[in-house]
Every structure is written in C-alpha cells, then in structure tokens.
Motif scaffolding. Structure first.
Motif, PDB file in Angstrom:
ATOM      1  N   GLY A 228       8.597  60.947  65.116  1.00 37.44           N
ATOM      2  CA  GLY A 228       9.115  60.619  63.799  1.00 37.44           C
ATOM      3  C   GLY A 228      10.570  60.186  63.786  1.00 37.44           C
ATOM      4  N   ARG A 229      11.218  60.402  62.656  1.00 46.80           N
ATOM      5  CA  ARG A 229      12.596  59.947  62.479  1.00 46.80           C
ATOM      6  C   ARG A 229      13.556  60.625  63.435  1.00 46.80           C
ATOM      7  NH1 ARG A 229      13.080  59.858  55.817  1.00 46.80           N
ATOM      8  NH2 ARG A 229      11.444  58.272  55.476  1.00 46.80           N
TER       9      ARG A 229
ATOM     10  N   GLU B  20       2.643  69.765  64.963  1.00 50.43           N
ATOM     11  CA  GLU B  20       3.858  69.041  65.301  1.00 50.43           C
ATOM     12  C   GLU B  20       4.298  69.416  66.709  1.00 50.43           C
ATOM     13  OE1 GLU B  20       5.258  66.741  63.550  1.00 50.43           O
ATOM     14  OE2 GLU B  20       3.842  66.969  61.912  1.00 50.43           O
TER      15      GLU B  20
END
Length: 582
Positions: free
Chosen positions: A218-219, A304
């Motif tokens: 992700g970011r 995650e």
C-alpha cells in the motif's frame, strides 16, 4: 466443392453499432461471470464459448460445423504451444522444490533483500521480464508467481504481482515475436515498429514497479521504498528505449531486464528502508514450503503484512541457514540453463534454422521437423474475399515449451534427479495444472470462434469509425485483442491491418497506430482468462480466477488509460516529435 464461409462484419441490419452489441456478448458474459459472480474460470469459459458459438451461428450465419471446428483449432493452439510452455515451466519449478533447491533460491533472494517489496521488484518485474524476453506465453507469470510464494507471499498476492508485472516487457517478449509478427501483417519495417513501441512502453515501465510495491504494502511502500522502485522503472525504461531504437529489437527485454536488476541490486548494497516488510506469520508456513497446493489452503488472503525494523530483519536473515556456493549454484542452475538454451536455440542461426512459411514447406535446423497444416474442414475468407489463415503450426523442436522440456532434462542432470522421480514429478505437475489446461483451451476456443466468425473484427471496425479520435482508442483495440486471445502476437495478427486502415482514413501515422496496438495489448495480458488460469494454476488457486481478476482489472484499466492518453498526444503536435518518421 469445398464449403467456404465468408465473414460478414455487419450482419445485423448492416449496422456496425448494432452488430457490435451482439459481438461483444461473449466477452461481457465471460467477464461478468468471472468478476461479478465469481464463477470458476473453466465453467465461465465454457459458458462464454457457448455464447460465442450461438452468436456466430445465429447472428453471423456461420455454419455450426465451421464454428465448432474454429473452436477446436483454438483449443489445439491453447494446448500447444501455450500450455505446453506452462507445463514444462512448472515441472522445472517442481523439480527444484522436490530436491530442496528452491528453498536455497528463496534464501538467496532473501539475502539480496529481506524486504518483500524489493523482492517483488526483482523477481516479478526484473526476472519476469527476462523470462518474458526468452519465452513469453505465460512463462513469466507461472515462474514468478511460484517464486514469490516460495519467498513467503500469499498466493493471491503473488498471482496479482506476477500478472501486473507482466506488462511493459510483453511487446518485446519471446525475442520480439509480437513486433516481427506486426511487421509481417502491416508490411511496415520491423525497426520502425520496434522503435515506436520503444517510445511508448518505457513510459509504462516507469510506473509498474511502483504499482508492484503498492500492491504488496500500500501507501506505506510508496513512502518507504520508492527509490528502488523508481530506479528500477527508470533504468528499464531508458535501456528499453535505447535497445529498441539503436541496438537490437529482439534483445531489448533481455538487456533492459538485466540492467534494471543490476541497478536495484547495486542500490540495495548502500540503501535500506527504515522498515522491512514480510507477510503475516500465519501465512508464511504453507508458502515457505514452496508447494502451490499447500499454499492454496491459506485462508482468504485478507490479512495485512507486518513491518519489521530493517536492522532486525537483516539480523534474522544473517542467522538463517548458510548455503554453500555449490548449493546456491545448483539453485540458480535451472534458470541459467533456460537462458542458455533459449539464446542458443533462437539466436544461433545454425541451430535455430529457418521455419517453413506455408503448408507443405520444410525448414532447417530445429525447424527441420516443423510442419504447418491446413486445419481439416475449415475454409474461411474475409469480407474482402481474401483467404483467412486456418493453419496449425507444429514446431515440435523449436517451441518454447520443448526448449523448457530440454532445459528440464539438463536440470535433472545438474540436480541429480533420477528418471523415475522426474516422471512422478511430471505427473503431479499435470495433475496440478489439469484445470488450468482445460480453462486455457476453452478460452482459446472462444477467441478463435470470435475471430473466425468475424465477431472480433466487427468490434474493431466499429471502433475504427471514430476518425481522428481513433488514436485515443487505438490501444484499447490491442487491449481487447489480448484480453480475448491472451497473446500480444495474436492481437497484432488480428488487428494490425485494421490499425493501418484506420490510420489511412484518419490521416494518422500508420507506424504510430500499429505500435499502439502492441503497446495497448500488453495491458490486456493480466485480465486475459488464459493468463488468469495460468496464474491460478501456478499458485494453487484454481477456481479463484475471479478473485485474481478483481485484483488486477483496476490496474489494467488505469494503465491502458495512460497508454491511450500517451498515444493520443503522440498523434497531436504535443508529442508528435516522439513518432518515428518513415
């Protein structure tokens, strides 16, 4: 007298628009079943094939026998050469798993960087580009995805990363076969087409490694590991441009992949992210064993990953198993063998030989046993009355799958694998891929029915009616072709001539639009059902192709929109300086 089917491109009220609505139905049904209803790919493909047959017979008045026969030709092509490549690529991988050498390879890659975001760049993008350059046709997706699993990636993420990575290198894949095929179809110089594609796909290459690290983490990944991702993309882009424009079109991806890998490796010697990244501990156990079937039993792939302090991660790596130089060499040996075999078999003219051009002709070298056959009972002409090729090429020795088989035999010798053990491994490989084989054969059958009946050409002609704006849509045509056939080469064969015709009508550069077909086509690879099936089969997620499709469709659409904008600007005064002049 032979019965000949003549293609009609506007069968419904002589309207391309109305006919296009019907022609696109097989694709709409297929992608809705995959992406919305989450149906298994093999079943969705069969239903899509049935719809394509109905449209061909009911709307296009194609005889049922010809429609079914077209599907059989596509199914045959789906097995050979396409799945023949994947079967032998996965067999080589399974040999390394069987002997434990893949664990050595995993540890070697982990020693380069313990950060899985960096590993995704090196394996999926750099190493995958090298495999694309040498073999193509699904090989990089199959090999890269299982390598990522061996490094601890969850199966769904591994498949997604491998598919998205297999974009920028595709136009020059298999030693630039898509470009040379496009040149044959369009009668444009190979050098001009290669140079033009080399001024389009490098722009894409800059962004792909950044997309890969985003998919992994992700970011946070963009904030922490953008330097190696950007360095990889920029290096690949620059070298791909230089090679395609000034050095060698066939060797473009080989040079670019090695250069980008070297750049990333050099950077990792002096730079480290503040935090490393690994998948959650609960998902590591099955994946680290390198078994796709075991990895498939990982839960829903919704957890995650976890960041780790880089210093601690490197310390953990340092305490890991120490492999001897001999073990490390054997772990890399299968892939070194693949590179050597493919280079010798494709670049040494005395070995490669010359392939026959038509049925009944003979070849030389490895192509001496190659035969081209007219597919029995299938005779089709285009709307203009020209014969449509309905041949099947049986290049037993020169096929990429056969070269991989030969590489596997040499791997057996290097890894000291007995014949019995290797045969048992091959049997398990076939069992592992049986659903993928069925899916790919069915999807290719669907694509051939659409192509031979005229359904695909209807869609292309309708889009070509956009006039000057066709430059904006030109990459979409290539994207659509690859989505249907799974091959940039096939898409160029299908739409290359149409791009030239549209360019003449719209007073645009034929070189620009022909190249756009190939450059846009590379972005259809990741959503092609046959490549989805290859990825799912490789990581043990048969039946979850719809899940993979939903992961990659956004990237496919976003990147093709970028390519459309680039090509459109190249057709205007803004970027016309980038267009190759004849």
């Amino acid at each position: 007298m032979l019965a000949v089917y003549r293609q009609v491109y506007d069968p419904l009220s002589h309207s391309l628009g109305l006919s296009s609505i019907v022609a696109v139905l097989p694709l709409v049904v297929l992608f809705v079943l995959l992406g919305v209803l989450r149906m298994r790919a093999w079943l969705a493909s069969i239903i899509g094939l049935v719809v394509a047959l109905i449209v061909a017979v009911a709307a296009y008045s194609m005889p049922l026998g010809d429609a079914v026969n077209s599907g059989l030709l596509g199914a045959a092509f789906g097995f050979f050469p396409i799945m023949w490549i994947v079967i032998n690529a996965i067999w080589i991988y399974n040999l390394t798993v069987e002997t434990g050498h893949f664990d050595v390879l995993r540890r070697s890659f982990a020693s380069i960087s313990d950060d899985q975001r960096i590993q995704a760049i090196i394996i999926a993008f750099c190493f995958g580009a090298l495999m694309e350059a040498l073999a193509g046709f699904g090989t990089p997706v199959a090999i890269s995805s299982v390598m990522l699993i061996a490094l601890g990636f969850r199966p769904l993420k591994a498949a997604t990363v491998a598919l998205v990575a297999n974009t920028a290198p595709v136009a020059f894949g298999a030693l630039a076969v898509p470009i040379t095929t496009l040149a044959t179809v369009t009668k444009l110089p190979v050098g001009d087409l290669g140079a033009m594609v080399g001024r389009q796909t490098p722009v894409l290459a800059v962004f792909v490694p950044l997309a890969l690290v985003f998919i992994v983490d992700g970011r946070r990944a963009l904030r922490q590991v953008w330097p190696p991702a950007l360095l990889c993309g920029v290096t690949f882009a620059i070298v791909q441009y230089l090679a395609s424009n000034f050095w060698s079109v066939p060797l473009t991806d080989i040079v670019a992949s090695l250069a980008s890998a070297a750049a990333v490796l050099a950077l990792t010697r002096v730079w480290h992210a503040k935090e490393g990244y690994v998948e959650t501990a609960g998902d590591e156990e099955p994946a680290l064993r390198g078994s796709a079937s075991q990895a498939a039993r990982v839960s829903a792939d919704t957890g995650e990953g976890r960041p780790v302090e880089a210093a601690q991660a490197r310390a953990d790596t340092g305490n890991a198993v120490r492999d001897t130089p001999g073990d490390i060499f054997k772990a890399y040996a299968p892939y070194l063998i693949i590179i050597v075999v493919f280079v010798l078999a494709t670049r040494v003219s005395a070995i490669a030989g010359v392939a026959p051009k038509k049925p009944g002709a003979g070849g030389t070298g490895l192509e001496s046993v190659t035969r081209i056959y007219d597919w029995p009972g299938l005779h089709i002409v285009s709307g203009a009355g020209k014969a449509v090729a309905t041949t099947f090429k049986l290049n037993i020795l020169s096929a990429a799958g056969t070269l991989l088989l030969f590489s596997g035999l040499l791997t057996m010798i290097v890894l000291k694998v007995g014949a019995g053990r290797a045969l048992r491994t091959y049997g398990r490989t076939l069992a592992q891929l049986k659903i993928a084989i069925l899916t790919v054969m069915t999807v290719l059958a669907l694509g051939f029915v659409m192509n031979e009946s005229g359904e695909t050409q209807t869609l292309g002609l309708w889009m070509a009616g956009a006039g000057g704006l066709f430059a904006l849509l030109s990459p979409i045509l290539g994207w659509l072709g690859v989505a249907v056939t799974g091959s940039d080469t096939s898409s160029n064969t299908l739409f290359g001539g149409l791009q030239i015709t549209a360019a003449a009508q719209a007073h645009l550069s034929p070189t620009l639009l022909a190249a756009a077909n190939s450059s846009g086509g590379v972005l259809g690879k990741m959503i092609s059902p046959q490549n989805l099936a290859i990825a799912a089969g490789a990581v043990g997620l048969q039946g979850r192709e719809g899940d993979i499709f939903r992961r990659v469709i956004v990237w496919s659409v976003a990147f093709v929109a970028l390519m459309c904008l680039l090509v459109y600007l190249q057709s205007t005064s803004v970027l016309s300086w980038m267009v190759v002049k004849p």
